[in-house]
Design a protein around this motif. Sequence first.
Motif, short mmCIF file in Angstrom:
data_model
loop_
_atom_site.label_atom_id
_atom_site.label_comp_id
_atom_site.label_asym_id
_atom_site.label_seq_id
_atom_site.Cartn_x
_atom_site.Cartn_y
_atom_site.Cartn_z
N LEU A 134 0.84 -1.08 -0.06
CA LEU A 134 0.04 -0.02 -0.09
C LEU A 134 0.87 1.51 -0.02
CD1 LEU A 134 -2.91 1.25 0.16
CD2 LEU A 134 -2.59 0.95 2.84
N CYS A 135 0.63 2.03 -1.15
CA CYS A 135 1.42 3.35 -0.83
C CYS A 135 0.24 4.46 -0.66
CB CYS A 135 2.10 3.83 -2.37
SG CYS A 135 2.96 5.08 -2.43
N LEU A 136 1.00 5.35 0.44
CA LEU A 136 0.05 6.28 0.93
C LEU A 136 0.78 7.93 1.03
CD1 LEU A 136 -1.41 4.46 3.82
CD2 LEU A 136 -2.55 4.67 1.61
N ALA A 137 0.04 8.90 1.00
CA ALA A 137 0.56 10.20 1.15
C ALA A 137 -0.54 11.13 1.10
CB ALA A 137 1.62 10.71 0.14
N ASN A 138 -0.30 12.22 1.82
CA ASN A 138 -1.45 13.34 1.64
C ASN A 138 -0.82 14.78 1.49
OD1 ASN A 138 -3.97 11.89 2.69
ND2 ASN A 138 -2.59 11.18 4.07
N GLY A 139 -1.48 15.67 1.38
CA GLY A 139 -1.00 17.09 1.39
C GLY A 139 -0.24 17.08 0.10
N LEU A 140 0.99 17.86 0.35
CA LEU A 140 1.76 18.17 -0.88
C LEU A 140 2.59 16.90 -1.64
CD1 LEU A 140 3.55 21.46 0.08
CD2 LEU A 140 1.50 21.09 -1.40
N MET A 162 -4.80 4.82 -2.52
CA MET A 162 -6.16 5.43 -2.42
C MET A 162 -6.07 6.81 -1.75
SD MET A 162 -5.75 3.20 0.01
CE MET A 162 -6.73 1.96 -0.64
N THR A 163 -6.82 8.03 -2.24
CA THR A 163 -6.42 9.35 -2.10
C THR A 163 -7.21 9.74 -0.79
OG1 THR A 163 -8.19 9.92 -3.52
CG2 THR A 163 -6.16 10.24 -4.50
N ASP A 164 -8.55 9.23 -0.38
CA ASP A 164 -9.22 9.78 0.73
C ASP A 164 -8.46 9.06 2.00
OD1 ASP A 164 -11.66 10.43 1.87
OD2 ASP A 164 -11.57 8.27 2.68
N PRO A 165 -8.40 10.06 2.97
CA PRO A 165 -7.82 9.85 4.27
C PRO A 165 -8.21 8.70 4.90
CG PRO A 165 -7.75 12.09 3.77
CD PRO A 165 -8.68 11.55 2.96
N ILE A 166 -9.55 8.67 5.15
CA ILE A 166 -10.42 7.52 5.81
C ILE A 166 -10.15 6.38 5.22
CG2 ILE A 166 -12.46 6.96 6.78
CD1 ILE A 166 -11.35 9.51 8.13
N SER A 167 -10.26 6.25 3.92
CA SER A 167 -10.09 5.01 3.08
C SER A 167 -8.63 4.65 3.40
CB SER A 167 -10.37 5.17 1.48
OG SER A 167 -11.48 5.60 1.49
N GLN A 168 -7.78 5.47 3.52
CA GLN A 168 -6.34 5.03 3.81
C GLN A 168 -6.05 4.38 5.15
OE1 GLN A 168 -3.92 8.48 3.50
NE2 GLN A 168 -4.18 8.80 1.07
N GLN A 169 -6.81 4.82 6.00
CA GLN A 169 -6.85 4.36 7.63
C GLN A 169 -7.68 3.09 7.63
OE1 GLN A 169 -7.88 7.64 10.43
NE2 GLN A 169 -7.29 9.12 8.70
N VAL A 170 -8.44 3.02 7.03
CA VAL A 170 -9.46 1.71 6.84
C VAL A 170 -8.35 0.67 6.37
CG1 VAL A 170 -11.43 0.54 6.24
CG2 VAL A 170 -11.67 2.60 7.06
N ALA A 189 4.94 15.09 9.49
CA ALA A 189 3.95 15.21 10.55
C ALA A 189 2.72 15.54 10.19
CB ALA A 189 4.38 16.41 11.07
N ASN A 190 2.22 15.23 8.79
CA ASN A 190 0.82 15.54 8.68
C ASN A 190 0.02 14.32 8.91
OD1 ASN A 190 -1.32 14.47 6.61
ND2 ASN A 190 -0.68 16.32 5.53
N HIS A 191 -1.02 15.09 9.72
CA HIS A 191 -1.90 14.43 10.74
C HIS A 191 -2.65 13.42 10.19
CE1 HIS A 191 -4.34 13.87 14.31
NE2 HIS A 191 -5.42 13.89 13.69
N GLN A 192 -3.11 13.53 8.88
CA GLN A 192 -3.88 12.11 8.37
C GLN A 192 -2.91 11.14 7.98
OE1 GLN A 192 -5.58 14.47 4.90
NE2 GLN A 192 -7.46 14.98 6.17
N THR A 193 -1.44 11.53 7.65
CA THR A 193 -0.67 10.53 7.23
C THR A 193 -0.06 9.77 8.47
OG1 THR A 193 0.09 11.68 5.36
CG2 THR A 193 1.60 10.10 6.23
N VAL A 194 -0.01 10.52 9.42
CA VAL A 194 0.41 9.69 10.74
C VAL A 194 -0.69 8.84 11.38
CG1 VAL A 194 0.91 10.18 13.21
CG2 VAL A 194 2.01 11.84 11.42
N LEU A 195 -1.87 9.22 11.04
CA LEU A 195 -3.05 8.44 11.50
C LEU A 195 -3.18 7.29 10.80
CD1 LEU A 195 -6.17 10.92 11.92
CD2 LEU A 195 -4.82 9.84 13.75
N ALA A 196 -2.67 7.10 9.58
CA ALA A 196 -2.65 6.01 8.64
C ALA A 196 -1.50 5.36 9.09
CB ALA A 196 -2.77 6.41 7.14
N ALA A 197 -0.55 5.73 9.11
CA ALA A 197 0.67 4.85 9.70
C ALA A 197 0.46 4.25 10.94
CB ALA A 197 1.76 6.01 10.03
N ARG A 198 -0.37 4.83 12.16
CA ARG A 198 -0.75 4.28 13.27
C ARG A 198 -1.68 3.00 13.01
NH1 ARG A 198 -2.06 10.01 16.67
NH2 ARG A 198 0.25 10.40 17.20
#
Length: 287
Positions: A134-140, A162-170, A189-198
């Motif tokens: 799975l490859c993820l990123a948000n923001g820039l 996937m681009t949607d942050p919630i879908s990334q986390q799920v 430190a992007n919050h949504q990216t860190v949530l996906a990492a967690r």
Amino acid sequence: MPDASPATRIAAIVNTLRPAERRVVEVIREHPELVIELTAQQLADHVGVARTSIVRTCQSLGYNGYAQLRVALARHTQAGERRRQPAAEDGSDLDVMRAGIAELASRLPQALELLDANALCRAIDLVIGARRLLCLANGLSASLAEDVAARLTSVGRATEHMTDPISQQVTARHLTPDDVVLIISGSGANHQTVLAARAANRAGATIIAITSFESSPLVDLADVTLVIASVSDTFRDELEHTSRVVHAVFLDGFVERIRARLGERGRAARDLTIEVLAANLDDGADR
């Protein structure tokens, strides 16, 4: 990072420094020739901080003390690390763009100064061997993840994105210890990216972080960290612009190494990709 220049070391930790230490590194980065000639106390007086802040800054940069920093500055300054192309502000728009691109190109080699060869090799092995990738990123960094996922798939390493942050986390939460998530974040430190990492961490998946700093919430969660050093002059510029350029250059080489390591599987995938691309080219013959 024994071979990393002072500028590269600063770029990798500037987000973790205290205000006084940031003022010190700003002077080191902007006026290395001056710092070489000053004593620790003289530099402290020049910056307006206590001498202990100078010592603490040197140690944060990985040096034993101020003397070692001065030697490193002398060596890298002499090597021409800070030579720059003229801005050509008085020329045409094209002249200015050419000068800017030339300057950026001259700095690109320093982007790999913090990259650990063993970590890179392990990351490539993990990407190739993962059950799911799975490859993820948000923001820039979001566009980089989309591009890397498509390119990895085209060379034979199927990659989800996937681009949607919630879908990334799920999706990350549904991974297993046999899976790998590749996360790209300049700041880490992007919050949504860190949530996906967690979420991936809770699932037991292996996390590979591609980032610009050695310390961040993302790095704390990662199993493998690939630090691509900033080649920009300021922390703000790093966050907004330049890291995406050096990350894109690095990721191009990263995908190529994976393709090469895949061997026949990579060659077969390349042929299929070319076949699809050829079928979608229109030369206008039927118009």
